[in-house]
Write a protein that holds these residues in place. Structure first.
Motif, short mmCIF file in Angstrom:
data_model
loop_
_atom_site.label_atom_id
_atom_site.label_comp_id
_atom_site.label_asym_id
_atom_site.label_seq_id
_atom_site.Cartn_x
_atom_site.Cartn_y
_atom_site.Cartn_z
N ASP A 285 0.19 -1.13 -0.22
CA ASP A 285 -0.38 0.09 -0.30
C ASP A 285 0.82 1.22 0.08
OD1 ASP A 285 1.09 -0.12 2.47
OD2 ASP A 285 -0.68 -0.04 3.63
N VAL A 286 2.62 1.05 -0.23
CA VAL A 286 3.04 2.55 -1.11
C VAL A 286 3.67 2.10 -2.10
CG1 VAL A 286 4.75 3.34 0.19
CG2 VAL A 286 3.46 2.43 2.18
N LYS A 287 3.21 3.42 -2.00
CA LYS A 287 4.24 3.45 -3.60
C LYS A 287 5.53 4.93 -3.48
CE LYS A 287 0.64 1.81 -6.71
NZ LYS A 287 1.71 0.55 -6.96
N THR A 288 6.43 4.86 -4.35
CA THR A 288 7.15 5.96 -4.71
C THR A 288 6.47 6.14 -6.44
OG1 THR A 288 8.46 5.38 -2.91
CG2 THR A 288 9.75 7.03 -4.63
N PHE A 289 7.03 7.71 -5.80
CA PHE A 289 6.64 8.56 -6.61
C PHE A 289 8.23 9.46 -7.77
CE2 PHE A 289 2.78 7.59 -6.02
CZ PHE A 289 2.16 7.21 -6.77
N VAL A 290 8.70 9.46 -8.69
CA VAL A 290 10.39 9.81 -8.81
C VAL A 290 9.29 11.46 -9.98
CG1 VAL A 290 11.96 9.82 -10.53
CG2 VAL A 290 10.55 7.54 -8.79
N LEU A 291 9.83 12.24 -9.70
CA LEU A 291 9.37 13.17 -10.49
C LEU A 291 10.55 13.90 -11.18
CD1 LEU A 291 6.98 14.33 -7.56
CD2 LEU A 291 6.39 12.66 -9.64
N THR A 292 10.67 14.61 -12.27
CA THR A 292 10.89 15.58 -12.96
C THR A 292 10.58 16.72 -12.98
OG1 THR A 292 11.46 14.60 -14.57
CG2 THR A 292 12.84 13.82 -13.55
N SER A 293 11.21 17.88 -13.50
CA SER A 293 10.78 19.37 -13.09
C SER A 293 10.66 19.72 -14.96
CB SER A 293 11.86 20.66 -12.95
OG SER A 293 11.55 21.68 -13.72
N ALA A 294 9.24 20.08 -15.54
CA ALA A 294 8.81 19.78 -16.74
C ALA A 294 10.41 21.17 -17.55
CB ALA A 294 7.34 20.54 -17.12
N ALA A 295 10.61 22.06 -16.72
CA ALA A 295 11.80 22.78 -16.78
C ALA A 295 12.64 22.66 -16.37
CB ALA A 295 11.43 24.09 -15.66
N ASP A 296 13.61 22.07 -16.67
CA ASP A 296 14.67 21.02 -16.40
C ASP A 296 15.50 21.60 -15.56
OD1 ASP A 296 16.20 19.26 -17.07
OD2 ASP A 296 17.06 20.45 -18.98
N ARG A 297 14.95 21.56 -14.08
CA ARG A 297 15.23 21.92 -13.70
C ARG A 297 15.89 21.41 -12.40
NH1 ARG A 297 10.60 26.08 -13.20
NH2 ARG A 297 10.78 28.35 -13.48
N MET A 298 16.64 21.58 -11.74
CA MET A 298 17.11 20.52 -10.60
C MET A 298 16.82 21.04 -9.43
SD MET A 298 21.75 20.37 -11.34
CE MET A 298 21.65 22.08 -11.27
N PHE A 299 16.51 19.77 -8.68
CA PHE A 299 16.04 20.08 -7.37
C PHE A 299 16.63 20.28 -6.23
CE2 PHE A 299 13.15 17.47 -10.22
CZ PHE A 299 11.61 18.31 -9.25
N CYS A 300 16.48 21.83 -5.54
CA CYS A 300 17.64 21.96 -4.66
C CYS A 300 16.25 22.27 -3.35
CB CYS A 300 17.94 23.45 -5.01
SG CYS A 300 19.45 24.05 -3.00
N PHE A 301 17.19 21.20 -2.09
CA PHE A 301 16.33 21.05 -1.03
C PHE A 301 17.16 20.66 0.64
CE2 PHE A 301 15.22 17.51 -2.65
CZ PHE A 301 15.90 16.40 -2.05
N SER A 302 17.04 20.33 1.65
CA SER A 302 17.72 19.90 2.74
C SER A 302 16.56 18.64 2.58
CB SER A 302 18.06 20.66 3.63
OG SER A 302 18.32 21.89 3.45
N ALA A 303 17.40 18.22 3.37
CA ALA A 303 17.22 16.10 3.97
C ALA A 303 16.64 16.30 5.18
CB ALA A 303 18.90 15.24 3.97
N GLY A 304 14.80 16.11 4.77
CA GLY A 304 14.31 16.16 5.85
C GLY A 304 13.09 17.20 5.35
N GLN A 305 12.91 18.01 4.12
CA GLN A 305 11.66 18.93 4.32
C GLN A 305 11.11 18.48 3.08
OE1 GLN A 305 14.80 22.19 2.54
NE2 GLN A 305 12.99 23.73 3.41
N TYR A 306 9.71 19.37 3.11
CA TYR A 306 8.32 18.46 1.56
C TYR A 306 7.88 19.50 0.81
CZ TYR A 306 5.82 21.82 5.07
OH TYR A 306 5.16 22.69 5.32
N VAL A 307 7.72 19.32 0.42
CA VAL A 307 6.49 19.81 -1.14
C VAL A 307 5.30 19.49 -0.24
CG1 VAL A 307 9.05 19.76 -2.74
CG2 VAL A 307 6.57 17.62 -2.55
N LEU A 308 4.45 20.54 -1.03
CA LEU A 308 3.74 20.95 -1.33
C LEU A 308 2.66 20.12 -2.36
CD1 LEU A 308 1.93 24.65 -0.16
CD2 LEU A 308 2.28 22.48 1.58
#
Length: 358
Positions: free
Chosen positions: A40-63
């Motif tokens: 009952d758990v899935k991982t969704f692998v996402l990439t930016s449509a604008a070809d951006r690199m994701f810059c964040f800190s380990a532990g953060q979340y997204v909306l």
């Protein structure tokens, strides 16, 4: 390297910076892959449509912003991938019975699908809360931000002594089980303990629920470490209680909680007759005891964007023009935002007459 090649390489730096995902960026992403983690758990692998690199800190979340049945909905999900792999971003989602968004993601998000996300958000991360001797405690899908932290540390071959204790209902419910086993085998400074409340004949790990004795047996030097905990509210209450029982220093404890309530109504309810006036909408609402601004708005048909509904994500931030509220947030507003008059609708209860800029 010749001079021409050197110049070309240096020209890439500003271009790469322009492609980086800035704080609180709202971006269209593409689903590239869906990974079944458990039943009952899935991982969704996402990439930016604008070809951006994701810059964040380990532990953060997204909306995650979606439109389901012609209704705009927003939910917050911790990032499970590490910032050391910036070309994609992964969220790991447990299907919740009756859950609108989790079920939609499981049933409809496929490779090639598009959706909008916003982030990164959250102060539960190793950059803002550094530790040389971390203890990671997680329950169920609360493993996701912890996994981002562990992957970041091991990707960098960090030599910090990491202790990871993860609790699940049964062996088949352990998310990232094979990867956790592999990381523990590969990195001698990483020790992983898996705990199941229900074992099976083949299970050789710990069984039961975490308590102070179990924690000290798995991490004898626990009191010298920093604890990072995440999980459903029931798990978090248990974790806090057993740490308190063994005298663990509260200043060495950090948590990311989800799935709980917005405080205790009996404690936050006011005997003062209260009302909310929505300035731009021209609507006034007389509140019942303990009613939040968000609940008042919904009864009046006024839309306020919301996600976590626990005072964490800040999505329901609105400006208070006058009056007082009892607000029990969990870090969704900065001190500067509070000084500027912002409140969170999900966890603010009017104390008398309150005027809001909405």
């Amino acid at each position: 390297m010749n001079a021409h090649a050197s110049v070309q390489a240096s020209d890439l730096v500003p271009a790469m910076r322009q492609r980086q995902w800035a704080q609180k960026t709202r971006d269209v992403v593409l689903c590239r892959r869906v990974i079944d983690e458990t039943h009952d758990v899935k991982t969704f692998v996402l990439t930016s449509a604008a070809d951006r690199m994701f810059c964040f800190s380990a532990g953060q979340y997204v909306l995650v912003h979606l439109r389901i049945n012609d209704t705009a909905v927003t939910r917050c999900y911790s990032v499970s991938s590490p910032p050391t792999r910036p070309l994609d971003l992964q969220i790991t989602v447990k299907r919740t019975p009756g859950g609108l968004v989790s079920n939609w993601l499981h049933d409809h998000l496929r490779p090639g699908s598009e959706m909008e996300i916003e982030g990164p958000l959250g102060s539960f991360n190793l950059d803002e809360l550094p530790s040389q001797k971390p203890v990671f405690l997680s329950g169920g899908s609360g493993v996701t931000p912890i996994m981002s932290m562990l992957r970041a540390l091991t990707d960098r071959a960090d030599d910090r002594e990491v202790r990871f204790i993860h609790s699940a209902k049964a062996p088949g419910d352990i998310i990232f089980r094979s990867e956790l086993d592999a990381l523990a085998a590969r990195f001698p400074n990483v020790q992983v303990a898996l705990v199941c409340s229900q074992g099976d004949p083949a299970w050789t790990g710990s069984t039961g629920r975490i308590d102070g004795r179990m924690l000290l047996s798995l991490v004898p030097d626990l009191h010298t470490r920093t604890v990072f905990a995440c999980g459903p509210e029931g798990y978090m209450k248990t974790a806090r209680a057993c740490l308190d029982a063994i005298g663990f220093p509260p200043e060495q404890y950090h948590e990311e909680s989800f799935g709980g309530s917005n405080g205790t109504r009996s404690e936050l309810a006011s005997a003062i007759p209260s009302s909310v006036r929505f300035a731009r909408s021209g609507v006034e609402h007389h509140c019942t005891p303990g009613e939040t601004v968000l609940e008042a708005a919904r009864k009046c048909g006024i839309y306020i964007p919301t996600a976590c509904q626990q005072g964490v994500c800040g999505t329901c931030r609105i400006t208070k023009l006058s009056g007082e509220v009892a607000m029990e947030d969990l870090g969704g507003l900065t001190p500067e935002e509070k000084s500027a008059g912002y409140v969170l609708a999900c966890c603010s209860r009017p104390q008398g007459t309150v005027l809001l800029d909405i």
